[in-house]
Design a protein around this motif. Structure first.
Motif, PDB file in Angstrom:
ATOM      1  N   GLU A  64       0.830  -1.205   0.000  1.00  0.00           N
ATOM      2  CA  GLU A  64       0.000   0.000   0.000  1.00  0.00           C
ATOM      3  C   GLU A  64       0.867   1.259   0.000  1.00  0.00           C
ATOM      4  OE1 GLU A  64      -3.939  -1.642   2.415  1.00  0.00           O
ATOM      5  OE2 GLU A  64      -2.191  -0.949   3.534  1.00  0.00           O
ATOM      6  N   LEU A  65       1.937   1.227   0.757  1.00  0.00           N
ATOM      7  CA  LEU A  65       2.863   2.363   0.794  1.00  0.00           C
ATOM      8  C   LEU A  65       3.455   2.606  -0.590  1.00  0.00           C
ATOM      9  CD1 LEU A  65       4.576   4.526   2.240  1.00  0.00           C
ATOM     10  CD2 LEU A  65       6.230   2.713   2.712  1.00  0.00           C
ATOM     11  N   LEU A  66       3.906   1.555  -1.241  1.00  0.00           N
ATOM     12  CA  LEU A  66       4.477   1.692  -2.585  1.00  0.00           C
ATOM     13  C   LEU A  66       3.450   2.249  -3.567  1.00  0.00           C
ATOM     14  CD1 LEU A  66       6.625  -1.557  -2.903  1.00  0.00           C
ATOM     15  CD2 LEU A  66       7.425   0.777  -2.491  1.00  0.00           C
ATOM     16  N   ASN A  67       2.211   1.766  -3.481  1.00  0.00           N
ATOM     17  CA  ASN A  67       1.154   2.261  -4.364  1.00  0.00           C
ATOM     18  C   ASN A  67       0.872   3.741  -4.125  1.00  0.00           C
ATOM     19  OD1 ASN A  67       0.782  -0.155  -5.721  1.00  0.00           O
ATOM     20  ND2 ASN A  67      -0.762  -0.891  -4.264  1.00  0.00           N
ATOM     21  N   LEU A  84       3.004   5.978  -2.891  1.00  0.00           N
ATOM     22  CA  LEU A  84       4.157   6.733  -3.390  1.00  0.00           C
ATOM     23  C   LEU A  84       4.113   6.831  -4.909  1.00  0.00           C
ATOM     24  CD1 LEU A  84       7.005   5.321  -1.092  1.00  0.00           C
ATOM     25  CD2 LEU A  84       5.984   7.597  -0.998  1.00  0.00           C
ATOM     26  N   LYS A  85       3.759   5.750  -5.557  1.00  0.00           N
ATOM     27  CA  LYS A  85       3.669   5.744  -7.015  1.00  0.00           C
ATOM     28  C   LYS A  85       2.567   6.692  -7.475  1.00  0.00           C
ATOM     29  CE  LYS A  85       3.307   2.614 -10.942  1.00  0.00           C
ATOM     30  NZ  LYS A  85       3.141   1.221 -11.371  1.00  0.00           N
ATOM     31  N   ALA A  86       1.427   6.691  -6.804  1.00  0.00           N
ATOM     32  CA  ALA A  86       0.304   7.549  -7.166  1.00  0.00           C
ATOM     33  C   ALA A  86       0.646   9.029  -7.032  1.00  0.00           C
ATOM     34  CB  ALA A  86      -0.915   7.212  -6.310  1.00  0.00           C
ATOM     35  N   HIS A  87       1.561   9.352  -6.128  1.00  0.00           N
ATOM     36  CA  HIS A  87       1.961  10.737  -5.918  1.00  0.00           C
ATOM     37  C   HIS A  87       3.251  11.093  -6.657  1.00  0.00           C
ATOM     38  CE1 HIS A  87      -0.805  10.173  -2.456  1.00  0.00           C
ATOM     39  NE2 HIS A  87      -1.143  11.421  -2.757  1.00  0.00           N
ATOM     40  N   GLY A  88       3.669  10.209  -7.540  1.00  0.00           N
ATOM     41  CA  GLY A  88       4.858  10.474  -8.351  1.00  0.00           C
ATOM     42  C   GLY A  88       6.154  10.490  -7.573  1.00  0.00           C
ATOM     43  N   GLN A  89       6.192   9.792  -6.444  1.00  0.00           N
ATOM     44  CA  GLN A  89       7.402   9.779  -5.621  1.00  0.00           C
ATOM     45  C   GLN A  89       8.233   8.521  -5.819  1.00  0.00           C
ATOM     46  OE1 GLN A  89       5.794  10.442  -1.717  1.00  0.00           O
ATOM     47  NE2 GLN A  89       5.606  12.630  -2.036  1.00  0.00           N
ATOM     48  N   LEU A  90       7.816   7.712  -6.739  1.00  0.00           N
ATOM     49  CA  LEU A  90       8.608   6.509  -7.074  1.00  0.00           C
ATOM     50  C   LEU A  90       9.043   6.554  -8.524  1.00  0.00           C
ATOM     51  CD1 LEU A  90       7.091   3.284  -5.493  1.00  0.00           C
ATOM     52  CD2 LEU A  90       9.266   4.346  -5.027  1.00  0.00           C
TER      53      LEU A  90
END
Length: 77
Positions: free
Chosen positions: A66-69, A71-77
């Motif tokens: 969930e954390l990775l998702n 971060l990805k959704a907010h363009g931080q990955l």
């Protein structure tokens, strides 16, 4: 010595013991005073940590995925 103190034996590494003796002499305090202060500080820090854990006990649980998702959704990955 105060009536509320207890005598105990503590085994220090040689270098640590020498450093404590030098600091005690330099500060005009006993090794016991230095050790008591250090233990009090460590226990107070532990108490602060436990209080912080208790405050955060109600925080939502977030899985790694969930954390990775997020971060990805907010363009931080």
């Amino acid at each position: 010595m105060a009536a509320t103190t207890r005598r105990t034996t503590i085994h220090f590494d040689q270098g640590l013991h020498e450093a404590l003796r030098l600091k005690a002499a330099h500060t005009h305090r006993s090794v016991s005073d230095l050790v008591n202060d250090a233990v009090r500080a460590a226990l107070a820090e532990d108490q602060e940590d436990l209080a912080a854990f208790e405050e955060r006990a109600v925080d939502p649980v977030l899985t790694y995925e969930e954390l990775l998702n997020q971060l990805k959704a907010h363009g931080q990955l």
